[in-house]
Design a protein around this motif. Structure first.
Motif, short mmCIF file in Angstrom:
data_model
loop_
_atom_site.label_atom_id
_atom_site.label_comp_id
_atom_site.label_asym_id
_atom_site.label_seq_id
_atom_site.Cartn_x
_atom_site.Cartn_y
_atom_site.Cartn_z
N CYS A 161 8.51 6.44 -2.33
CA CYS A 161 7.28 5.66 -3.32
C CYS A 161 7.77 4.18 -3.48
O CYS A 161 8.92 3.85 -3.61
CB CYS A 161 7.36 6.39 -4.61
N ARG A 163 7.06 0.61 -5.73
CA ARG A 163 7.06 0.31 -7.15
C ARG A 163 6.30 -0.98 -7.21
O ARG A 163 6.71 -1.88 -6.26
CB ARG A 163 8.11 0.38 -7.87
N ASP A 164 5.51 -1.31 -8.20
CA ASP A 164 4.85 -2.78 -8.31
C ASP A 164 5.71 -3.71 -8.95
O ASP A 164 6.84 -3.13 -9.47
CB ASP A 164 3.50 -2.52 -8.81
N THR A 170 3.53 3.02 -7.16
CA THR A 170 2.20 2.87 -6.72
C THR A 170 1.52 4.07 -6.55
O THR A 170 2.34 5.09 -6.21
CB THR A 170 2.15 1.82 -5.65
N GLN A 193 -0.96 10.14 -7.90
CA GLN A 193 0.63 10.00 -8.26
C GLN A 193 1.53 11.10 -7.32
O GLN A 193 1.24 12.27 -7.74
CB GLN A 193 0.85 10.08 -9.65
#
Length: 364
Positions: A161, A163-164, A170, A193
């Motif tokens: 995954c 991440r912002d 995200t 998700q």
């Protein structure tokens, strides 16, 4: 040079075929170095689709190389030949997969299901803590070792995954997996998700473990989606499941992604905790479970299919008086999982309990 000759040069004596698809196959082999049998996944790049080669295969190889958990299939070696074949040498599930086990032996007793489900949940926590998601959790991908312990396999749809800037994970936009195990947000074709998606699939798996049948009938996706969104989960009358078990399943099969359990909440749930087993069957019958609700308070319908286990026909539960907008047919398409069979067709319908008027909403 054929596969057997290539593997022989690497110290593997090829055995039987374990499975085969359009561009990949799995064989058993004896490792002269390890001194035991292994599974060999052979992928032919010349036959594989472009998106698999550019996206899914590199992810799978990267993730397999980093994972090391007792309840995840071990990867011993990965190599590629000049003619475009990839060989992944893995731990062999000598007792087959969980689906075949349940088809042969029927539903698991709760104590056995608890042990296996705890092993699986521990593997998922390990992955999620690494920001790795599986996205194709199903009984066929749960192998059993010689002692019938769970070994999570097939990371073909897995990913790490992102991440912002704020540190939030995200959303995923690749809609993959098997319809019978897919969460409603995935069936609707909206960004989701991925960790939360894995939790829904865990709920389906636990239901299958203890009921020996599917929670939802995926022969009609639109109908299945409507039932899922109404948060209806029915349990077979004949299984006499404890209230805690039904409560855990109900909370994993929560259509609201903001209320669905997280993996840490699953592992801390009273049904999963071995110390919580002091609750007697008499107490359960009297409705004295840890949530203070009657066992029948965890509801609703689901169901299943024609099958190998030859269970009783299922009663049709009464739908709740609630209207849901129906998704268009094109949003219900999933990427086809890399399996030769769809799980839903392997398990049958059962008689189910009628849903109560009000499902429990207290958090565990």
């Amino acid at each position: 040079m054929d596969d057997a000759a290539i593997l022989k040069r690497r110290g593997y004596i090829v055995g039987i075929n374990l499975g085969e698809g359009s561009y990949a196959k799995v064989k058993s082999a004896y490792s002269e170095r390890l001194k035991f049998n292994v599974a060999v996944k052979i992928i032919d790049r010349k036959k594989a689709p472009t998106d698999f080669l550019e996206k899914f295969l590199p992810r799978e190889i990267e993730i397999l190389a980093m994972l090391n958990h007792r309840s995840i299939v071990k990867t011993y070696e990965i190599f590629e030949t000049s003619d475009g074949k990839v060989y992944i040498i893995m731990e062999l599930g000598v007792q087959g997969d969980l689906l075949e086990f349940i088809k042969t032996r029927g539903a698991l007793h709760e104590d056995d299901a608890r042990k296996k489900f705890h092993q699986l949940s521990s593997a998922i926590k390990y992955c999620h803590d690494l920001d790795v998601v599986h996205r194709d959790l199903k009984c066929e991908n749960l192998l059993l070792d010689k002692d019938f312990n769970i070994k999570l396999s097939d990371f073909g749809f897995s990913k790490r995954c992102l991440r912002d800037d704020s540190g939030q994970l995200t959303l995923s936009k690749t809609f993959c997996g098997s319809a019978a195990y897919a969460a409603p947000e995935v069936l609707q074709g909206i960004p989701y998700q991925p960790k939360v998606y894995d939790i829904w699939s865990l709920g389906v798996i636990l239901y299958i473990m203890v009921c020996g049948s599917m929670p939802y009938d995926d022969s009609n996706i639109k109908k299945m989606l409507r039932i899922q969104k109404e948060h209806r989960v029915n349990f077979p009358r004949s299984k006499h499941l404890t209230g805690e078990c039904k409560d855990l399943i109900y909370r994993m099969l929560q259509p609201d992604v903001n209320r669905r359990l997280h993996i840490d909440e699953i592992l801390s749930h009273c049904w999963v905790q071995p110390k919580a087993r002091v609750l007697s069957s008499t107490a359960i019958k009297e409705g004295e479970n840890s949530q203070g609700t009657e066992p029948s308070d965890i509801p609703e319908p689901g169901s299943d299919k024609k099958s190998a286990t030859k269970l009783e026909p299922q009663e049709e539960a009464q739908p709740e008086a609630r209207s849901e907008s129906q998704p268009e047919e094109e949003t219900l398409q999933l990427q086809v999982s890399k399996q030769l069979e769809t799980t839903g067709e392997q398990l049958s319908r059962e008689t189910v309990e009628e849903p109560p008027a009000q499902p429990p909403e207290t958090q565990t």
